[in-house]
Each structure stands twice: as C-alpha cells, then as structure tokens.
Design an enzyme around this catalytic site. Sequence first.
Site, PDB file in Angstrom:
ATOM      1  N   THR A   1      40.480  -3.888  10.584  1.00 56.75           N
ATOM      2  CA  THR A   1      39.213  -3.207  10.299  1.00 56.75           C
ATOM      3  C   THR A   1      38.155  -4.154   9.742  1.00 56.75           C
ATOM      4  OG1 THR A   1      40.375  -1.177   9.851  1.00 56.75           O
ATOM      5  CG2 THR A   1      38.291  -1.438   8.715  1.00 56.75           C
TER       6      THR A   1
ATOM      7  N   ARG B   1      45.269  10.726  15.573  1.00 51.72           N
ATOM      8  CA  ARG B   1      45.367  10.224  14.189  1.00 51.72           C
ATOM      9  C   ARG B   1      44.024   9.638  13.696  1.00 51.72           C
ATOM     10  NH1 ARG B   1      44.588   5.001  11.519  1.00 51.72           N
ATOM     11  NH2 ARG B   1      45.956   4.945   9.731  1.00 51.72           N
ATOM     12  N   ILE B   2      43.671   9.982  12.487  1.00 50.12           N
ATOM     13  CA  ILE B   2      42.476   9.424  11.853  1.00 50.12           C
ATOM     14  C   ILE B   2      42.901   8.756  10.550  1.00 50.12           C
ATOM     15  CG2 ILE B   2      40.283  10.029  10.727  1.00 50.12           C
ATOM     16  CD1 ILE B   2      40.135  12.341  12.825  1.00 50.12           C
ATOM     17  N   GLY B   3      42.414   7.536  10.332  1.00 48.92           N
ATOM     18  CA  GLY B   3      42.803   6.786   9.131  1.00 48.92           C
ATOM     19  C   GLY B   3      41.821   6.981   7.991  1.00 48.92           C
ATOM     20  N   ASP B   4      41.826   6.026   7.079  1.00 53.04           N
ATOM     21  CA  ASP B   4      40.972   6.123   5.885  1.00 53.04           C
ATOM     22  C   ASP B   4      39.536   5.687   6.132  1.00 53.04           C
ATOM     23  OD1 ASP B   4      42.125   3.506   6.328  1.00 53.04           O
ATOM     24  OD2 ASP B   4      41.172   2.908   4.447  1.00 53.04           O
TER      25      ASP B   4
ATOM     26  N   THR C   1      40.534  -1.959   3.746  1.00 53.61           N
ATOM     27  CA  THR C   1      41.303  -2.198   4.970  1.00 53.61           C
ATOM     28  C   THR C   1      42.784  -2.205   4.613  1.00 53.61           C
ATOM     29  OG1 THR C   1      41.783  -3.744   6.764  1.00 53.61           O
ATOM     30  CG2 THR C   1      41.046  -4.723   4.682  1.00 53.61           C
ATOM     31  N   GLY C   2      43.587  -1.613   5.474  1.00 53.50           N
ATOM     32  CA  GLY C   2      45.017  -1.563   5.182  1.00 53.50           C
ATOM     33  C   GLY C   2      45.634  -0.325   5.801  1.00 53.50           C
ATOM     34  N   HIS C   3      46.805   0.018   5.323  1.00 54.45           N
ATOM     35  CA  HIS C   3      47.548   1.153   5.874  1.00 54.45           C
ATOM     36  C   HIS C   3      46.864   2.456   5.437  1.00 54.45           C
ATOM     37  CE1 HIS C   3      51.792   2.743   6.942  1.00 54.45           C
ATOM     38  NE2 HIS C   3      50.847   3.562   7.330  1.00 54.45           N
TER      39      HIS C   3
HETATM   40  N1  ASP Z   1      42.619   1.186   7.467  1.00 50.61           N
HETATM   41  C1  ASP Z   1      42.634   1.241   8.906  1.00 50.61           C
HETATM   42  C2  ASP Z   1      43.310   2.511   9.357  1.00 50.61           C
HETATM   43  O1  ASP Z   1      44.291   2.893   8.749  1.00 50.61           O
HETATM   44  C3  ASP Z   1      43.335   0.082   9.513  1.00 50.61           C
HETATM   45  C4  ASP Z   1      42.853  -1.254   9.031  1.00 50.61           C
HETATM   46  O2  ASP Z   1      42.346  -1.389   7.945  1.00 50.61           O
HETATM   47  O3  ASP Z   1      42.937  -2.206   9.789  1.00 50.61           O
HETATM   48  O4  ASP Z   1      42.883   3.084  10.316  1.00 50.61           O
END
Ligand code: ASP
Length: 347
Positions: free
Chosen positions: A213, A241-244, A264-266
Amino acid sequence: MTKLSVFAAALVAVSATLSATQPVYAAGNTDTDHDNQFAIAIHGGAGTITRANLSDEQEAAYKAKLTEALNAGHTILAEGGTSMDAVIAAVQIMEDSPLFNSGRGAVYTFDGEHELDASIMDGKTLEAGAVAGVKTIKSPIALARKVMENSVHVMLSGEGAEQFASEQGLERVSNDYFDTEHRYQQLQQARERLGVADKQAYLDLDDKYKYGTVGAVAVDKHGNLSAATSTGGMTAKRYGRIGDSPIIGAGTWADNASCAVSATGHGEYFIRYHVAADICSRVKYLGDSVEEAGDTVIHDVLLPAGGTGGVIIVDAKGNVHMPFNTEGMYRASRVGDGETEVAIYKD
Ligand code: ASP
C-alpha cells in the site's frame, strides 16, 4: 411573565440545546495562519523487505520513486499550498508506478482481477472520503477526494463509486490497465499455497504476497494536517474483501488537534485495533508524542496480537515518526527545508 423574562427563558432554552449538541471536545483546528513548520512523510508499504531479497537496481528504483513522490508533495508545501494537495500529489505518483501495490501495480484478487481501495482525511474539518472495491478508477485517491468534497457521503463502493467517478469526470480505465507480470506471478504462487479458501493457509502466506500500500501525511504552513492512503489490498483476496486502507480511523486519520496517520500492513488487524485513530487519540488525550503513541500501538499493541505492518505519522508541529514491526517499510520524509530521508530497511 414580562416580555423580558420570556426572552431570558428562551435564551436559556436555546443555550441548553446548543450545549447538548456541541461536541465535548472541539475536534480539528482553524488555520493558525503563521509560518508553521511544514512536513511530509510517505510510505510505499511494509513487509519482508530485506537486502537479501531486493537487488541493487530494485532498491535504486524504489528510492528514486519515493524521492519523486516526496518532492512533489514537498514543493506544494514549500510554496504555501495545502497539505491536502500535497498528499494527493505524492500518492498519485506512487499510484502511477508499477512498483507499489496501488493503482498501476495493484495486486490481483483470487479471481484474477484488481479491486482498489483508498481514503483521505482533512485534519482541519475532519471531513473524509473513501472508496472501496473499485475496478476501473485510474486514481482511487482522486476519487476519494471527490467523495469528500462533492458527495454527502464518506464512503462509496463498487459500481456506485464508479458511476460517481464518471459523473465527476474522473478517468476510468479497463481493469487490465492494472496488470503487471510480477503481481501475476505472485498470484500464481499464492494460489498454489492457498488451494482452497483456508483461513490458516491465508494467514501463513508470506507477507510479500500481501503488502505494498502507499500513503502520505503532511502538515502545511497553515498548520493543517491531511492523510491519504491507496491500495490494491492483499494478493488473492476474495469475496469482496475490504481492508483497512479505506476505513477512516483504521488505515487513515487526520485531526489538527493531534496528528495525521497513514497505515500499511495486515488490514484486518488495523481495522480491529483502530490503529490510525488510536495513535492520534493517544496524542490528543494522553499527551503522548508521536514517537510514544506510534511505538506503543505498532510494537506493544499490534505485534503481540499478531498484526504486522507500520504507519507514518506527522503532528501539527511537523514532528514525524514512521514506526513498523516488519523487516522493512518503503518510506521517506522531509521536515521544512531539512534533509530528505529515504529508507527501506530497519537499520
Ligand atoms: N493494509 C492493506 C490491506 O490490508 C495492505 C497493505 O498495507 O499493503 O488491504
């Protein structure tokens, strides 16, 4: 009752109603209108990024693109422009690059498409805009801004968001515009490892399949903060699926009274731990510095829970901090006319 006492009673009633509807804490700030210390920080994703798995050429390419994005935002700030314009400019340069998992270089879904998420927040007004699961928007961050400025909503998704983009005159592209060979190979490898939709297999996937991200945070000469985040999400994501990243408070937050954050992350962990807003709440209510708040959330809260990733943070005084609990995070920052810092690895 005399006319005067009726008037006085009405005044009391009005002020009681007003105070009941006023926020306890006045969020945001007005322009401070002095030569504030301006600053900008950007990220291009966190994860297993080590010297061993990045060639010299790749490292140079990432650093050059990060520098270009940082400079675009910095120039706007130095000329007295807004932090909103600065974060958009920086993010759009990374969206247009195949190096990052946003826009042009977005990862693939399990079904071989691209679904993009983005959000933006204005720290002066606490207005925000977000889009989720869009497939044909060349610059998702530009659409997030349109949602904030020209719609009555905060978050639009899927086809409705795309229709809104057309009405706003934004550029649309076919989904294969986002195709890149290296992301396609990552999808094939991820699919081999995943087999069926197995929760544990997905959690065990190496994070090189997941992250990348981009984001930017900035404070301008007027003391106004902004944050922006744009992503393709996680490789092999399924079922819409939708992330943060498009979730205000999780992946993005800005409030002149505390700080601006892009994560950015999980994503699932960043949603559950409300990471971006939690960091700024610690600054606002506990009086933490951006270092204290960022380190606590990333290392002491998120990591023990199993959440990996990082954030970039800036406050109204131009203090910048970029903590992460992975092996690396593509990142860059510059405070006022100071040195440009561009880094990838932990050390
Ligand atoms: N945070 C993003 C998500 O979970 C992925 C990422 O940061 O690369 O969609």
